[in-house]
Design a protein around this motif. Structure first.
Motif, short mmCIF file in Angstrom:
data_model
loop_
_atom_site.label_atom_id
_atom_site.label_comp_id
_atom_site.label_asym_id
_atom_site.label_seq_id
_atom_site.Cartn_x
_atom_site.Cartn_y
_atom_site.Cartn_z
N PRO A 79 10.18 14.28 -14.96
CA PRO A 79 9.01 13.18 -15.26
C PRO A 79 8.25 12.74 -13.81
N SER A 80 8.76 13.05 -12.68
CA SER A 80 8.08 12.60 -11.39
C SER A 80 8.91 13.73 -10.31
N GLY A 81 8.05 13.84 -9.09
CA GLY A 81 8.34 14.56 -8.00
C GLY A 81 9.66 14.19 -7.51
N MET A 82 9.91 12.72 -7.52
CA MET A 82 11.06 12.27 -6.74
C MET A 82 12.37 12.50 -7.75
N SER A 83 12.05 12.61 -9.22
CA SER A 83 13.33 13.07 -9.93
C SER A 83 13.49 14.50 -9.97
N ALA A 84 12.57 15.25 -9.43
CA ALA A 84 12.82 16.73 -9.32
C ALA A 84 13.77 16.92 -7.98
N ILE A 85 13.33 16.31 -7.11
CA ILE A 85 14.17 16.13 -5.64
C ILE A 85 15.33 15.50 -5.96
N SER A 86 15.62 14.41 -6.47
CA SER A 86 16.89 13.85 -6.65
C SER A 86 17.90 14.72 -7.79
N LEU A 105 9.81 13.73 6.97
CA LEU A 105 9.71 14.23 5.49
C LEU A 105 9.00 12.89 4.53
N TYR A 106 8.57 13.44 3.70
CA TYR A 106 7.71 12.36 2.47
C TYR A 106 8.72 10.95 2.57
N GLY A 107 8.10 9.96 2.63
CA GLY A 107 8.55 8.65 2.81
C GLY A 107 9.81 8.44 1.92
N ALA A 108 9.65 8.66 0.46
CA ALA A 108 10.54 8.27 -0.51
C ALA A 108 11.59 9.30 -0.31
N THR A 109 11.62 10.61 0.03
CA THR A 109 12.54 11.48 0.26
C THR A 109 13.43 11.20 1.51
N LEU A 110 12.83 10.71 2.41
CA LEU A 110 13.38 10.34 3.63
C LEU A 110 14.43 8.99 3.34
N ILE A 148 13.32 21.40 3.57
CA ILE A 148 12.04 21.15 4.53
C ILE A 148 10.84 20.94 3.56
N GLU A 149 9.69 20.51 4.23
CA GLU A 149 8.27 20.62 3.52
C GLU A 149 7.49 21.48 3.93
N ALA A 150 6.58 22.02 3.27
CA ALA A 150 5.61 23.12 3.60
C ALA A 150 4.67 22.61 4.70
N ILE A 177 12.54 23.95 -0.40
CA ILE A 177 11.03 23.60 0.22
C ILE A 177 10.31 22.60 -0.73
N ASP A 178 9.98 21.59 -0.16
CA ASP A 178 8.82 20.92 -1.14
C ASP A 178 7.56 21.60 -0.72
N ASN A 179 6.86 22.34 -1.59
CA ASN A 179 5.60 22.82 -1.38
C ASN A 179 4.42 22.02 -1.87
N THR A 180 4.80 20.73 -2.22
CA THR A 180 3.41 19.98 -2.93
C THR A 180 2.31 19.90 -2.09
N PHE A 181 2.33 19.87 -0.87
CA PHE A 181 0.89 19.83 0.00
C PHE A 181 0.31 21.26 0.25
N CYS A 201 4.18 17.46 -9.37
CA CYS A 201 3.03 18.08 -10.04
C CYS A 201 2.06 16.64 -9.98
N SER A 202 2.35 15.51 -9.54
CA SER A 202 1.49 14.42 -9.69
C SER A 202 0.40 14.76 -8.79
N LYS A 203 0.30 15.73 -7.93
CA LYS A 203 -0.51 15.76 -6.93
C LYS A 203 -1.48 16.94 -7.19
N TYR A 204 -1.55 17.87 -6.41
CA TYR A 204 -2.70 19.16 -6.56
C TYR A 204 -2.31 19.69 -8.07
N ILE A 211 -1.43 11.75 -14.16
CA ILE A 211 -0.12 11.95 -14.62
C ILE A 211 0.79 11.83 -13.43
N VAL A 212 2.08 11.56 -13.65
CA VAL A 212 3.00 11.75 -12.54
C VAL A 212 4.07 12.91 -13.26
N ALA A 213 4.43 13.82 -12.67
CA ALA A 213 5.39 14.91 -13.05
C ALA A 213 5.79 15.61 -11.59
#
Ligand code: PLP
Length: 389
Positions: A79-86, A105-110, A148-150, A177-181, A201-204, A211-213
């Motif tokens: 249901p969000s990128g952060m929930s995918a990461i956690s 890294l992305y602020g919330a991930t850090l 890491i992040e892309a 790898i977080d490939n969001t960007f 998936c909330s981004k590109y 939506i947030v995903a």
């Protein structure tokens, strides 16, 4: 269409995951049913069809499309990128394990790695991504995962991916790898040997700022574990939101390619402008990681940062209010150009990191949309000449 097929990304974005035509519908309809009739072949808990078990038609169809375009075996939705990461980290790590991660890294991930995971006995060693000879210092027997992040936020650093994958394999680390960007349009990490790819998936991916995903894609045996843990932890993507994300996927390539072009043009314009101090964009030769970006990416993405020459607080603020097309809002990756000041938004809760990472108060981050680049440049030009005379 099969997950592993011979079609190009362009075709798969349009068709993949939608082979089960329902009632002759040419789009997968929204299956708004929480539970489903028991089937004979249900052997274990995870076989029962239920939205929380991540196995209803919209979820399956969307997960197939995402796995297909990232060239992975299996995908799990969140249901969000952060929930995918956690959820990914909580599945792969236990008490006393360590994560090896990039510093920026992305602020919330850090924040998750610095302040939340340590409460569970999971610690993170942060590495200097530009100093491969020091990476080894951070690895001992407790290290399990390399993260890491892309393209990092907001400095837009690009790692030597081949080197980092090689380092991780040598040390038995699972690579994430977080490939969001970058998006699967500009970069496919799995082809380079990464085990798991995460997207907000909330981004590109969704691209319409509505939506947030999130999702994780990769090796079947790893993603299956993540799905089972997620089923118990209780996060799942609603069929309605699945439908909206599915609806955005066919235009992902069109949107991202336009954003690549617009961002490069805007970055070049700003770099040549007398009122601009510096521009950070991986597509510019002046970016410290430009060679790596050129080597690994098929496009440089839609994100850029810059600083005005006159850096008094008022001129930054004035400049932002003079812009007419971009909206002042956090988040990124959508069709509309958005502007933020990372020091006041994404990294606001990380005062120490801000300083160390060179994220200044004056820094302006632009998520370039799909508007006419001529209109955007005119708008920036007007605001610049008025705010920074
Ligand atoms: C936005 C973002 C996230 C978090 O995603 P949410 O969908 O907001 O939870 C993670 N990583 C990156 C790089 C992001 O841009």
């Amino acid at each position: 269409m099969n997950i592993m097929n011979s079609y190009s990304l362009t075709t798969n974005l349009v068709h993949a995951g939608e082979e089960n035509i329902c009632e002759g519908a040419v789009c997968t309809p929204i299956f708004q049913s929480s539970t489903y009739l028991t089937q004979e072949n249900e052997k274990e808990y995870h076989d029962g069809r239920y939205i929380r078990l991540n196995n209803t038609p919209n979820q399956i169809s969307l997960a197939k499309k995402l796995a297909c375009i990232e060239k992975g075996e299996l995908a799990c939705l969140f249901p969000s990128g952060m929930s995918a990461i956690s959820m990914t980290m909580l599945t792969l790590l236990k008490e006393k394990d360590t994560i090896v991660a990039q510093k920026c890294l992305y602020g919330a991930t850090l924040k998750l790695m610095k302040y939340e995971f340590p409460k569970l006995g999971i610690h993170t060693k942060f590495i200097d991504i530009d100093m491969p000879n020091t990476w080894g210092d951070s690895v001992n027997s407790s290290a399990k995962v390399l993260y890491i992040e892309a393209i990092t936020n907001p400095l837009l650093e690009v790692v030597d991916f081949q080197k980092i994958v090689y380092f991780a394999k040598e040390n038995g680390l699972i690579t994430i790898i977080d490939n969001t960007f970058a998006t699967p349009i500009n970069f496919n990490p799995i082809e380079l040997g990464f085990d798991l790819v995460i997207h907000s998936c909330s981004k590109y991916m969704s691209g319409h700022m509505d939506i947030v995903a999130g999702c994780v894609i990769g090796k079947k045996e790893l993603v299956e574990k993540i799905i089972q843990k997620t089923n118990y932890m209780g996060s799942c993507l609603d069929p309605n939101v699945c439908f909206l994300l599915m609806r955005s996927m066919p235009t992902l390539e069109l949107r991202v390619k336009m954003q690549n072009i617009n961002a490069l043009r805007l970055a070049q314009f700003l770099e040549n402008h007398s009122s601009v101090k510096r521009v950070i964009y991986p597509g510019l030769v002046s970016h410290p990681n430009h060679q790596q970006a050129k080597q690994y990416f098929s496009g440089y993405g839609g994100m850029l940062c810059f600083e005005l020459k006159s850096t008094t607080k008022t001129s930054v603020q004035e400049f932002l209010t003079l812009l007419r097309i971009p909206l002042l809002a956090p988040s990124l990756g959508g069709i509309k150009t958005l502007i933020t000041r990372p020091a006041l938004t994404s990294h606001v809760m990380l005062p120490l990191e801000k300083e160390k990472l060179d994220i200044t108060l004056e820094m302006i981050r632009v998520s370039v949309g799909i508007e006419s680049i001529d209109d955007l440049i005119k708008d920036f030009d007007n605001a610049l000449s008025t705010a920074v005379p």
